[in-house]
Write a protein that holds these residues in place. Structure first.
Motif, PDB file in Angstrom:
ATOM      1  N   ALA A 108      12.020  -1.815  -3.267  1.00 18.42           N
ATOM      2  CA  ALA A 108      11.118  -2.902  -2.865  1.00 18.42           C
ATOM      3  C   ALA A 108      10.392  -2.484  -1.595  1.00 18.42           C
ATOM      4  CB  ALA A 108      11.920  -4.168  -2.630  1.00 18.42           C
ATOM      5  N   PRO A 109       9.144  -2.909  -1.446  1.00 20.86           N
ATOM      6  CA  PRO A 109       8.401  -2.522  -0.247  1.00 20.86           C
ATOM      7  C   PRO A 109       9.078  -3.055   1.015  1.00 20.86           C
ATOM      8  CG  PRO A 109       6.985  -3.673  -1.825  1.00 20.86           C
ATOM      9  CD  PRO A 109       8.358  -3.701  -2.358  1.00 20.86           C
ATOM     10  N   SER A 110       9.134  -2.214   2.010  1.00 22.14           N
ATOM     11  CA  SER A 110       9.771  -2.630   3.260  1.00 22.14           C
ATOM     12  C   SER A 110       8.828  -3.522   4.047  1.00 22.14           C
ATOM     13  CB  SER A 110      10.139  -1.398   4.087  1.00 22.14           C
ATOM     14  OG  SER A 110       8.956  -0.766   4.553  1.00 22.14           O
ATOM     15  N   PHE A 111       9.350  -4.106   5.108  1.00 25.16           N
ATOM     16  CA  PHE A 111       8.571  -4.993   5.959  1.00 25.16           C
ATOM     17  C   PHE A 111       7.384  -4.247   6.560  1.00 25.16           C
ATOM     18  CE2 PHE A 111       7.741  -6.613  10.268  1.00 25.16           C
ATOM     19  CZ  PHE A 111       7.287  -7.874   9.936  1.00 25.16           C
ATOM     20  N   ILE A 112       7.588  -3.020   6.965  1.00 22.86           N
ATOM     21  CA  ILE A 112       6.521  -2.231   7.589  1.00 22.86           C
ATOM     22  C   ILE A 112       5.413  -1.949   6.572  1.00 22.86           C
ATOM     23  CG2 ILE A 112       5.970  -0.004   8.638  1.00 22.86           C
ATOM     24  CD1 ILE A 112       8.740  -0.087   9.928  1.00 22.86           C
ATOM     25  N   ASN A 113       5.801  -1.649   5.336  1.00 27.59           N
ATOM     26  CA  ASN A 113       4.790  -1.420   4.300  1.00 27.59           C
ATOM     27  C   ASN A 113       3.977  -2.675   4.038  1.00 27.59           C
ATOM     28  OD1 ASN A 113       5.612   1.213   3.998  1.00 27.59           O
ATOM     29  ND2 ASN A 113       6.855   0.812   2.171  1.00 27.59           N
ATOM     30  N   LYS A 114       4.665  -3.819   3.985  1.00 29.27           N
ATOM     31  CA  LYS A 114       3.965  -5.084   3.772  1.00 29.27           C
ATOM     32  C   LYS A 114       3.020  -5.380   4.933  1.00 29.27           C
ATOM     33  CE  LYS A 114       7.496  -7.328   0.978  1.00 29.27           C
ATOM     34  NZ  LYS A 114       8.459  -8.446   0.932  1.00 29.27           N
ATOM     35  N   LEU A 115       3.507  -5.142   6.159  1.00 27.10           N
ATOM     36  CA  LEU A 115       2.686  -5.391   7.346  1.00 27.10           C
ATOM     37  C   LEU A 115       1.463  -4.474   7.345  1.00 27.10           C
ATOM     38  CD1 LEU A 115       2.408  -6.902  10.042  1.00 27.10           C
ATOM     39  CD2 LEU A 115       3.700  -5.044  11.097  1.00 27.10           C
ATOM     40  N   GLY A 116       1.666  -3.211   7.002  1.00 26.13           N
ATOM     41  CA  GLY A 116       0.543  -2.275   6.934  1.00 26.13           C
ATOM     42  C   GLY A 116      -0.477  -2.695   5.892  1.00 26.13           C
ATOM     43  N   ALA A 117       0.002  -3.166   4.762  1.00 26.66           N
ATOM     44  CA  ALA A 117      -0.918  -3.622   3.708  1.00 26.66           C
ATOM     45  C   ALA A 117      -1.704  -4.842   4.180  1.00 26.66           C
ATOM     46  CB  ALA A 117      -0.143  -3.947   2.442  1.00 26.66           C
ATOM     47  N   LYS A 118      -1.034  -5.766   4.871  1.00 26.76           N
ATOM     48  CA  LYS A 118      -1.726  -6.951   5.395  1.00 26.76           C
ATOM     49  C   LYS A 118      -2.792  -6.556   6.416  1.00 26.76           C
ATOM     50  CE  LYS A 118       0.751 -10.455   3.737  1.00 26.76           C
ATOM     51  NZ  LYS A 118       0.261 -11.546   2.968  1.00 26.76           N
ATOM     52  N   ILE A 119      -2.470  -5.614   7.292  1.00 30.76           N
ATOM     53  CA  ILE A 119      -3.431  -5.162   8.308  1.00 30.76           C
ATOM     54  C   ILE A 119      -4.633  -4.512   7.640  1.00 30.76           C
ATOM     55  CG2 ILE A 119      -3.793  -3.493  10.178  1.00 30.76           C
ATOM     56  CD1 ILE A 119      -0.908  -4.099  11.062  1.00 30.76           C
ATOM     57  N   VAL A 120      -4.383  -3.686   6.639  1.00 29.03           N
ATOM     58  CA  VAL A 120      -5.477  -3.036   5.914  1.00 29.03           C
ATOM     59  C   VAL A 120      -6.343  -4.092   5.225  1.00 29.03           C
ATOM     60  CG1 VAL A 120      -6.003  -1.558   3.935  1.00 29.03           C
ATOM     61  CG2 VAL A 120      -4.354  -0.806   5.639  1.00 29.03           C
ATOM     62  N   ASP A 121      -5.713  -5.084   4.617  1.00 27.39           N
ATOM     63  CA  ASP A 121      -6.468  -6.157   3.967  1.00 27.39           C
ATOM     64  C   ASP A 121      -7.335  -6.914   4.964  1.00 27.39           C
ATOM     65  OD1 ASP A 121      -5.381  -5.506   1.536  1.00 27.39           O
ATOM     66  OD2 ASP A 121      -3.852  -7.092   1.572  1.00 27.39           O
ATOM     67  N   GLN A 122      -6.773  -7.257   6.113  1.00 22.20           N
ATOM     68  CA  GLN A 122      -7.531  -7.996   7.122  1.00 22.20           C
ATOM     69  C   GLN A 122      -8.682  -7.159   7.675  1.00 22.20           C
ATOM     70  OE1 GLN A 122      -7.347 -11.211   7.985  1.00 22.20           O
ATOM     71  NE2 GLN A 122      -5.843 -11.389   6.350  1.00 22.20           N
ATOM     72  N   ALA A 123      -8.428  -5.878   7.903  1.00 24.51           N
ATOM     73  CA  ALA A 123      -9.497  -5.004   8.402  1.00 24.51           C
ATOM     74  C   ALA A 123     -10.619  -4.895   7.370  1.00 24.51           C
ATOM     75  CB  ALA A 123      -8.937  -3.614   8.723  1.00 24.51           C
ATOM     76  N   THR A 124     -10.252  -4.794   6.115  1.00 27.08           N
ATOM     77  CA  THR A 124     -11.255  -4.732   5.054  1.00 27.08           C
ATOM     78  C   THR A 124     -12.074  -6.005   5.007  1.00 27.08           C
ATOM     79  OG1 THR A 124      -9.810  -3.293   3.763  1.00 27.08           O
ATOM     80  CG2 THR A 124     -11.608  -4.374   2.584  1.00 27.08           C
ATOM     81  N   LEU A 125     -11.401  -7.152   5.098  1.00 30.35           N
ATOM     82  CA  LEU A 125     -12.105  -8.430   5.091  1.00 30.35           C
ATOM     83  C   LEU A 125     -13.058  -8.543   6.281  1.00 30.35           C
ATOM     84  CD1 LEU A 125      -9.312 -10.912   3.964  1.00 30.35           C
ATOM     85  CD2 LEU A 125     -11.310 -10.178   2.673  1.00 30.35           C
ATOM     86  N   MET A 126     -12.612  -8.103   7.458  1.00 35.66           N
ATOM     87  CA  MET A 126     -13.474  -8.171   8.642  1.00 35.66           C
ATOM     88  C   MET A 126     -14.693  -7.280   8.470  1.00 35.66           C
ATOM     89  SD  MET A 126     -10.698  -8.430  11.780  1.00 35.66           S
ATOM     90  CE  MET A 126     -11.534  -7.159  12.633  1.00 35.66           C
ATOM     91  N   LEU A 127     -14.490  -6.061   7.960  1.00 36.89           N
ATOM     92  CA  LEU A 127     -15.612  -5.147   7.773  1.00 36.89           C
ATOM     93  C   LEU A 127     -16.584  -5.654   6.722  1.00 36.89           C
ATOM     94  CD1 LEU A 127     -13.888  -1.670   8.011  1.00 36.89           C
ATOM     95  CD2 LEU A 127     -15.561  -2.626   9.578  1.00 36.89           C
TER      96      LEU A 127
END
Length: 136
Positions: free
Chosen positions: A95-114
């Protein structure tokens, strides 16, 4: 030279007219340069955000394909079938770890901002183009 210009009123008028036209041309060139700079900046921002989005989506899609392939190979191995593929490490199956989930969320937010920034810049460009077309 000024002595000749002051003596002949036609020459003086022509020199003043020439200076006026020169200043007008310099002003137009300055405005054109400014518009070009803004256009290129907007194009770079939009292009960069689209490239970043493409890179992120393609990397996420390839990860999902790898996970599916590993799961298929693992299922085949568990079922006793012979598979010619090499089993991948168990890291993808976990299962994805907390850090992987956090990284995915950050990437998603950065993509949305851009993408939001690119949308705003595109809207600004279209508004300036629309107003310019209306003025023409």
């Amino acid at each position: 030279m000024e002595l000749l210009e002051t003596q002949d009123p036609d020459k003086k008028r022509l020199v003043e007219s020439s200076d006026r036209h020169k200043r007008a041309l310099e002003k137009e060139i300055g405005q054109l340069t400014e518009k070009t700079d803004r256009f290129l900046t907007n194009a770079l921002i939009i292009g960069g955000s689209l490239a970043l989005t493409y890179f992120i989506v393609s990397s996420l899609a390839s990860r999902k394909r790898k996970k599916r392939k590993a799961a298929t190979i693992q299922a085949a191995a568990n079922a006793g079938e012979s598979s010619s593929g090499v089993l991948e490490s168990g890291e993808d199956d976990a299962a994805p770890s907390f850090i992987n989930k956090l990284g995915a969320k950050i990437v998603d937010q950065a993509t949305l901002m851009l993408l939001s920034l690119a949308r705003e810049k595109l809207a600004e460009y279209l508004e300036t183009r629309k107003s310019r077309d209306e003025n023409s």
